[in-house]
Design an enzyme around this catalytic site. Sequence first.
Site, PDB file in Angstrom:
ATOM      1  N   ARG A 123       0.807  -1.235   0.000  1.00  0.00           N
ATOM      2  CA  ARG A 123       0.000   0.000   0.000  1.00  0.00           C
ATOM      3  C   ARG A 123       0.834   1.278   0.000  1.00  0.00           C
ATOM      4  NH1 ARG A 123      -2.733  -3.190   3.466  1.00  0.00           N
ATOM      5  NH2 ARG A 123      -4.543  -4.170   2.485  1.00  0.00           N
ATOM      6  N   LYS A 145       4.676  11.772 -10.960  1.00  0.00           N
ATOM      7  CA  LYS A 145       3.877  10.874 -11.806  1.00  0.00           C
ATOM      8  C   LYS A 145       4.645   9.583 -11.985  1.00  0.00           C
ATOM      9  CE  LYS A 145       1.260  13.925 -14.850  1.00  0.00           C
ATOM     10  NZ  LYS A 145       1.041  14.258 -16.274  1.00  0.00           N
ATOM     11  N   GLU A 187      13.092  18.695 -24.320  1.00  0.00           N
ATOM     12  CA  GLU A 187      12.248  19.026 -23.156  1.00  0.00           C
ATOM     13  C   GLU A 187      12.746  20.316 -22.487  1.00  0.00           C
ATOM     14  OE1 GLU A 187       9.540  17.299 -22.406  1.00  0.00           O
ATOM     15  OE2 GLU A 187       9.840  15.286 -23.238  1.00  0.00           O
ATOM     16  N   LYS A 229       9.815  23.131 -13.294  1.00  0.00           N
ATOM     17  CA  LYS A 229       8.857  22.038 -13.114  1.00  0.00           C
ATOM     18  C   LYS A 229       8.327  22.023 -11.685  1.00  0.00           C
ATOM     19  CE  LYS A 229       7.386  17.458 -14.118  1.00  0.00           C
ATOM     20  NZ  LYS A 229       7.555  16.169 -14.752  1.00  0.00           N
ATOM     21  N   GLU A 239      -2.426  17.672 -11.873  1.00  0.00           N
ATOM     22  CA  GLU A 239      -2.793  18.088 -13.229  1.00  0.00           C
ATOM     23  C   GLU A 239      -4.274  18.333 -13.419  1.00  0.00           C
ATOM     24  OE1 GLU A 239      -0.524  16.307 -16.445  1.00  0.00           O
ATOM     25  OE2 GLU A 239      -2.064  16.902 -17.874  1.00  0.00           O
ATOM     26  N   ARG A 243      -0.689  22.426 -14.803  1.00  0.00           N
ATOM     27  CA  ARG A 243       0.341  21.425 -15.108  1.00  0.00           C
ATOM     28  C   ARG A 243       0.271  20.952 -16.561  1.00  0.00           C
ATOM     29  NH1 ARG A 243       2.551  16.476 -11.226  1.00  0.00           N
ATOM     30  NH2 ARG A 243       3.994  15.660 -12.766  1.00  0.00           N
ATOM     31  N   ASN A 247       2.642  19.661 -21.258  1.00  0.00           N
ATOM     32  CA  ASN A 247       2.383  18.811 -22.428  1.00  0.00           C
ATOM     33  C   ASN A 247       2.582  19.551 -23.742  1.00  0.00           C
ATOM     34  OD1 ASN A 247       1.668  16.651 -20.779  1.00  0.00           O
ATOM     35  ND2 ASN A 247      -0.425  17.419 -20.592  1.00  0.00           N
ATOM     36  N   HIS A 250       3.468  17.901 -27.009  1.00  0.00           N
ATOM     37  CA  HIS A 250       3.300  16.470 -26.789  1.00  0.00           C
ATOM     38  C   HIS A 250       2.085  15.872 -27.494  1.00  0.00           C
ATOM     39  CE1 HIS A 250       6.486  17.025 -23.930  1.00  0.00           C
ATOM     40  NE2 HIS A 250       6.449  15.771 -23.532  1.00  0.00           N
ATOM     41  N   HIS A 254       3.317  12.957 -29.526  1.00  0.00           N
ATOM     42  CA  HIS A 254       2.946  11.556 -29.267  1.00  0.00           C
ATOM     43  C   HIS A 254       2.416  10.897 -30.524  1.00  0.00           C
ATOM     44  CE1 HIS A 254       2.337  12.047 -24.652  1.00  0.00           C
ATOM     45  NE2 HIS A 254       3.546  11.609 -24.952  1.00  0.00           N
ATOM     46  N   HIS A 266      11.024  10.043 -28.265  1.00  0.00           N
ATOM     47  CA  HIS A 266      10.077  10.936 -27.595  1.00  0.00           C
ATOM     48  C   HIS A 266      10.461  12.419 -27.752  1.00  0.00           C
ATOM     49  CE1 HIS A 266       7.206  12.428 -24.696  1.00  0.00           C
ATOM     50  NE2 HIS A 266       8.194  13.030 -24.069  1.00  0.00           N
TER      51      HIS A 266
HETATM   52  N1  NAD Z   1       6.785  10.602 -14.846  1.00  0.00           N
HETATM   53  C1  NAD Z   1       6.829  11.634 -15.643  1.00  0.00           C
HETATM   54  O1  NAD Z   1       6.430  12.749 -15.281  1.00  0.00           O
HETATM   55  C2  NAD Z   1       7.417  11.466 -16.998  1.00  0.00           C
HETATM   56  C3  NAD Z   1       7.727  12.589 -17.769  1.00  0.00           C
HETATM   57  C4  NAD Z   1       8.323  12.393 -18.989  1.00  0.00           C
HETATM   58  C5  NAD Z   1       8.604  11.108 -19.449  1.00  0.00           C
HETATM   59  N2  NAD Z   1       8.269  10.034 -18.682  1.00  0.00           N
HETATM   60  C6  NAD Z   1       8.577   8.668 -19.115  1.00  0.00           C
HETATM   61  O2  NAD Z   1       9.987   8.561 -19.239  1.00  0.00           O
HETATM   62  C7  NAD Z   1      10.288   7.531 -20.185  1.00  0.00           C
HETATM   63  C8  NAD Z   1      11.383   8.024 -21.090  1.00  0.00           C
HETATM   64  O3  NAD Z   1      12.522   8.310 -20.324  1.00  0.00           O
HETATM   65  P1  NAD Z   1      13.991   8.086 -20.890  1.00  0.00           P
HETATM   66  O4  NAD Z   1      14.098   8.745 -22.214  1.00  0.00           O
HETATM   67  O5  NAD Z   1      14.932   8.445 -19.839  1.00  0.00           O
HETATM   68  O6  NAD Z   1      13.958   6.519 -21.200  1.00  0.00           O
HETATM   69  P2  NAD Z   1      14.866   5.292 -20.703  1.00  0.00           P
HETATM   70  O7  NAD Z   1      14.772   5.107 -19.264  1.00  0.00           O
HETATM   71  O8  NAD Z   1      14.468   4.149 -21.572  1.00  0.00           O
HETATM   72  O9  NAD Z   1      16.350   5.748 -21.079  1.00  0.00           O
HETATM   73  C9  NAD Z   1      16.728   5.888 -22.425  1.00  0.00           C
HETATM   74  C10 NAD Z   1      17.932   4.993 -22.755  1.00  0.00           C
HETATM   75  O10 NAD Z   1      19.111   5.550 -22.178  1.00  0.00           O
HETATM   76  C11 NAD Z   1      19.785   4.583 -21.390  1.00  0.00           C
HETATM   77  N3  NAD Z   1      20.440   5.333 -20.315  1.00  0.00           N
HETATM   78  C12 NAD Z   1      19.841   6.092 -19.363  1.00  0.00           C
HETATM   79  N4  NAD Z   1      20.767   6.729 -18.636  1.00  0.00           N
HETATM   80  C13 NAD Z   1      21.979   6.367 -19.125  1.00  0.00           C
HETATM   81  C14 NAD Z   1      23.323   6.721 -18.802  1.00  0.00           C
HETATM   82  N5  NAD Z   1      23.612   7.633 -17.872  1.00  0.00           N
HETATM   83  N6  NAD Z   1      24.307   6.114 -19.498  1.00  0.00           N
HETATM   84  C15 NAD Z   1      24.027   5.229 -20.481  1.00  0.00           C
HETATM   85  N7  NAD Z   1      22.789   4.892 -20.863  1.00  0.00           N
HETATM   86  C16 NAD Z   1      21.767   5.455 -20.183  1.00  0.00           C
HETATM   87  C17 NAD Z   1      18.703   3.638 -20.953  1.00  0.00           C
HETATM   88  O11 NAD Z   1      19.241   2.384 -20.623  1.00  0.00           O
HETATM   89  C18 NAD Z   1      17.837   3.582 -22.201  1.00  0.00           C
HETATM   90  O12 NAD Z   1      18.379   2.697 -23.136  1.00  0.00           O
HETATM   91  C19 NAD Z   1       8.996   7.202 -20.886  1.00  0.00           C
HETATM   92  O13 NAD Z   1       8.529   5.971 -20.436  1.00  0.00           O
HETATM   93  C20 NAD Z   1       8.049   8.313 -20.471  1.00  0.00           C
HETATM   94  O14 NAD Z   1       6.714   7.902 -20.411  1.00  0.00           O
HETATM   95  C21 NAD Z   1       7.692  10.196 -17.468  1.00  0.00           C
HETATM   96 ZN    ZN Z   2       8.032  14.595 -22.708  1.00  0.00          ZN
END
Ligand code: NAD
Ligand code: ZN
Length: 362
Positions: A123, A145, A187, A229, A239, A243, A247, A250, A254, A266
């Site tokens: 929980r 999030k 971003e 942020k 949101e 907030r 987006n 986006h 998307h 992305h």
């Molecule tokens: N929670 C939120 O508010 C929020 C906001 C934006 C995006 N997201 C989510 O974030 C995700 C995308 O994040 P991302 O682009 O970081 O993806 P990811 O975690 O897949 O990382 C991208 C790639 O980089 C590699 N990597 C990461 N750090 C590294 C480092 N220091 N050295 C070498 N390799 C490294 C990872 O292994 C992966 O292959 C999506 O799932 C998206 O939905 C969430």
């Molecule tokens: Zn984004």
Amino acid sequence: MIQKVKVDLGERSYNILVGENLLSGNDISGLKNIVKDRKCHIISDDNVAPLYLNSVKILLKPAGAITSESILPAGEQNKTLESIAGFYSDMVKAGLDRKSLIVALGGGVPGDMAGFAAATYMRGIKFIQIPTSLLAMVDSSVGGKTGVDLPEGKNLIGAFLQPEMVIIDTTMLKTLPERELRCGLAEIVKYGVIIDDKLFSRLEKNIDKLNSMDLNFYASIIAECCKVKARIVSQDEKESGIRAVLNYGHTFGHAVETVSDYNVGHGEGVSIGMCMAADMAVSLKLMEPEAAQRQEDLLLALKLPTRISGYDPEKIIAAMSRDKKSENGTPVFIVPRRIGMVSIEKNIRREDIIQAIRGRCD
Ligand SMILES: NC(=O)c1ccc[n+]([C@@H]2O[C@H](COP(=O)([O-])OP(=O)(O)OC[C@H]3O[C@@H](n4cnc5c(N)ncnc54)[C@H](O)[C@@H]3O)[C@@H](O)[C@H]2O)c1
Ligand SMILES: [Zn+2]
């Protein structure tokens, strides 16, 4: 120098620490108080763990942590409920209880999943974020999030849970693949356009530092983005209003990502999406063409795409209507008005949307 950014959410407030070499050496203030001899389960992926898992264990040990870990194969395709189920069973095996702590080590994928596991295990238990991708440092690790994807769509299952602390060590960017770095830069440009014209001008004036990976400069820009942020999240944690400006780019982005079958990353989708949104704003006379051009010039200088080729604009429109952010089938658009200001628009005509998409498709 360590910069500290506070996310002000009453009892759920926390600090984001940003600096070089935070993991190695520095005694991170406040960490001991959070860890307090707890069991800590580290969630990471198989690209990041070989590089940084040991340093994180060494960091947690003096605070009394007993560590265990779950390492998942890297990539969005593993951001599933099945992976979460695997984490739960690893955590039970490691003896984690309600007092234990989860540590997210990785990009947004391990970050979102670790947060979701923390929100739901027994929980809800506490968690810390150690973001390793630029996107995670400026965006996903801040704001609470968390979630996973379903076959039907991204991020459809989730929960809000604020971390206890976010530790951002910019040295980790050295190993991040260049394309992922550029996605994070999209971003960062977004923050400038939606709310912070000074940040935008700083980016314009320091293209060389951004392109040559000046880690000191990155630390200061990342801290700025976290402040932006944090400010938005403090005003609207769940949101229900403002907030949504995060987006920006986006809704179009998307749809572009989806139609490309995720060949467009992305941040690349966001970059193209911001250009579509700006074109739409210009044609609706909501923004001066010069401002749209400034945005495009900055994205191009950061080697981000501003157009796509080889995809049917109609498919992008169809993908957009399925987006979960649409209200009653009508997409909500964050429309730029000038550098540093956007507005939320719900009644944009289909023709104007189609025109903006067509204009960026080759
Ligand atoms: N929670 C939120 O508010 C929020 C906001 C934006 C995006 N997201 C989510 O974030 C995700 C995308 O994040 P991302 O682009 O970081 O993806 P990811 O975690 O897949 O990382 C991208 C790639 O980089 C590699 N990597 C990461 N750090 C590294 C480092 N220091 N050295 C070498 N390799 C490294 C990872 O292994 C992966 O292959 C999506 O799932 C998206 O939905 C969430
Ligand atoms: Zn984004």
